[in-house]
Write an enzyme that holds these catalytic residues in place. Structure first.
Site, PDB file in Angstrom:
ATOM      1  CG  ASN A  31      -1.705   1.229   1.429  1.00  0.00           C
ATOM      2  OD1 ASN A  31      -1.774   2.066   0.527  1.00  0.00           O
ATOM      3  ND2 ASN A  31      -2.321   1.388   2.596  1.00  0.00           N
ATOM      4  CG  HIS A  87      -5.979   1.914   5.196  1.00  0.00           C
ATOM      5  ND1 HIS A  87      -5.537   2.928   6.007  1.00  0.00           N
ATOM      6  CD2 HIS A  87      -4.947   1.041   5.081  1.00  0.00           C
ATOM      7  CE1 HIS A  87      -4.269   2.673   6.347  1.00  0.00           C
ATOM      8  NE2 HIS A  87      -3.900   1.541   5.792  1.00  0.00           N
ATOM      9  CD  GLU A 115      -3.046   5.687   6.631  1.00  0.00           C
ATOM     10  OE1 GLU A 115      -3.015   5.786   5.395  1.00  0.00           O
ATOM     11  OE2 GLU A 115      -2.145   5.136   7.307  1.00  0.00           O
ATOM     12  CD  GLU A 161      -3.654  -2.498   7.324  1.00  0.00           C
ATOM     13  OE1 GLU A 161      -2.527  -2.659   6.869  1.00  0.00           O
ATOM     14  OE2 GLU A 161      -4.361  -1.502   7.059  1.00  0.00           O
ATOM     15  N   GLY A 197       2.263   2.263  10.716  1.00  0.00           N
ATOM     16  CA  GLY A 197       3.208   3.366  10.558  1.00  0.00           C
ATOM     17  C   GLY A 197       3.919   3.759  11.839  1.00  0.00           C
ATOM     18  N   GLY A 238       2.738  -1.084   4.331  1.00  0.00           N
ATOM     19  CA  GLY A 238       2.748   0.340   3.995  1.00  0.00           C
ATOM     20  C   GLY A 238       4.174   0.817   3.764  1.00  0.00           C
ATOM     21  N   GLY A 239       4.771   1.397   4.802  1.00  0.00           N
ATOM     22  CA  GLY A 239       6.091   2.024   4.687  1.00  0.00           C
ATOM     23  C   GLY A 239       7.120   1.170   3.963  1.00  0.00           C
TER      24      GLY A 239
HETATM   25  P1  PGA Z   1       2.679   0.291   7.676  1.00  0.00           P
HETATM   26  O1  PGA Z   1       1.234   0.532   7.023  1.00  0.00           O
HETATM   27  O2  PGA Z   1       3.229  -0.985   7.090  1.00  0.00           O
HETATM   28  O3  PGA Z   1       3.485   1.491   7.298  1.00  0.00           O
HETATM   29  O4  PGA Z   1       2.465   0.162   9.160  1.00  0.00           O
HETATM   30  C1  PGA Z   1       0.340  -0.522   6.804  1.00  0.00           C
HETATM   31  C2  PGA Z   1      -0.937  -0.012   6.194  1.00  0.00           C
HETATM   32  O5  PGA Z   1      -1.374   1.091   6.524  1.00  0.00           O
HETATM   33  O6  PGA Z   1      -1.574  -0.703   5.374  1.00  0.00           O
END
Ligand code: PGA
Length: 253
Positions: free
Chosen positions: A9, A95, A97, A167, A173, A233-234
């Protein structure tokens, strides 16, 4: 046997140049992990680029969100039908966010799931608790409520072509990762919930873990019985890290 899936992602990061180089590196590495399904979720403006680079390969791609309507006067929005046109197989829905920054309620998430699957996309339904909810012992109640909103609207049958992603919000993050045991407990809870409604779907649905997945912790997480891969993510923004996670996911490697 469920195949392991690793999904990157990219969130709102990068440029066309970065998308081209990252996708190119992942495409070149695919033969190293033939037993792992790999997908990337670039920002919407780069979906057409992904399509041109990855079409005909086994790299898959998806979008990070969609509007619940198929078309209409919704300035700035993108529909599931359009995402299908761009060759997307998947779309993220729910998600954390989207829930926290864009105010998407459980009902909004269920509408998007419905629209995605109606358009022929496979929704990746993200669920997870906040730190406060975990500390209050409410993790199962929260993820169950998030899944129930979709089940009530769409029914269990629609999960035949869908993916779940657990998650924990406190792990996204932050560099904090749920331990393999903590994650496995929630995955097992989600799988048994699905299996009670439909044994076949419960057995076959992929449940990804997301939240600070790295090359160093991927193998231990994905070794858990009910963890079928990761939503990253990251670490998906650097080819070396993402490919390292895919290698960690491979049972052949
Ligand atoms: P992260 O993000 O790996 O940076 O923790 C995961 C995500 O938001 O899907």
């Amino acid at each position: 046997m469920r195949r392991i899936m690793v999904a990157g992602n990219w969130k709102m990061h990068g440029t066309a140049e970065m998308a081209r180089s990252l996708a190119g590196d992942v495409l070149a590495a695919l033969p190293e992990f033939p037993d792992v399904d790999v997908a990337v979720f670039p920002p919407a403006p780069y979906l057409a680029l992904l399509q041109s680079l990855a079409e005909g390969s086994r790299l898959e791609w998806g979008a990070q969100t969609l509007n619940p309507n198929a078309e209409g006067a919704y300035t700035g929005e993108v529909s599931g039908v359009m995402l299908r046109d761009l060759g997307c197989r998947y779309v993220l829905v729910g998600h954390s966010e989207r829930r926290s920054l864009f105010g998407e309620s459980d009902t909004d998430v269920a509408e998007r799931f419905d629209a995605a699957s109606t358009a022929g996309l496979e929704p990746v339904l993200c669920v997870g608790e906040t730190r406060e909810e975990r500390e209050a012992g409410r993790t199962e109640e929260v993820v169950e409520r998030q899944v129930d909103a979709v089940l009530e609207r769409c029914g269990i049958g629609r999960f035949e072509q869908a993916v779940l992603a657990y998650e924990p919000v406190w792990a996204i993050g932050t560099g904090l990762t749920a331990t393999p045991e903590e994650a496995q407990a929630v995955h097992a809870f989600l799988r048994s919930k699905m299996a009670r409604l439909d044994g076949t779907i419960g057995g076959q649905i992929r449940i990804l873990y997301g939240g600070s997945v790295k090359a160093s912790n991927a193998a231990d997480l994905f070794a858990q019985e009910d963890i079928d891969g990761g939503l990253v993510g990251g670490a998906s923004l650097k080819a070396h890290d993402f490919i390292g996670i895919c290698r960690g996911a491979s049972r052949d490697g």
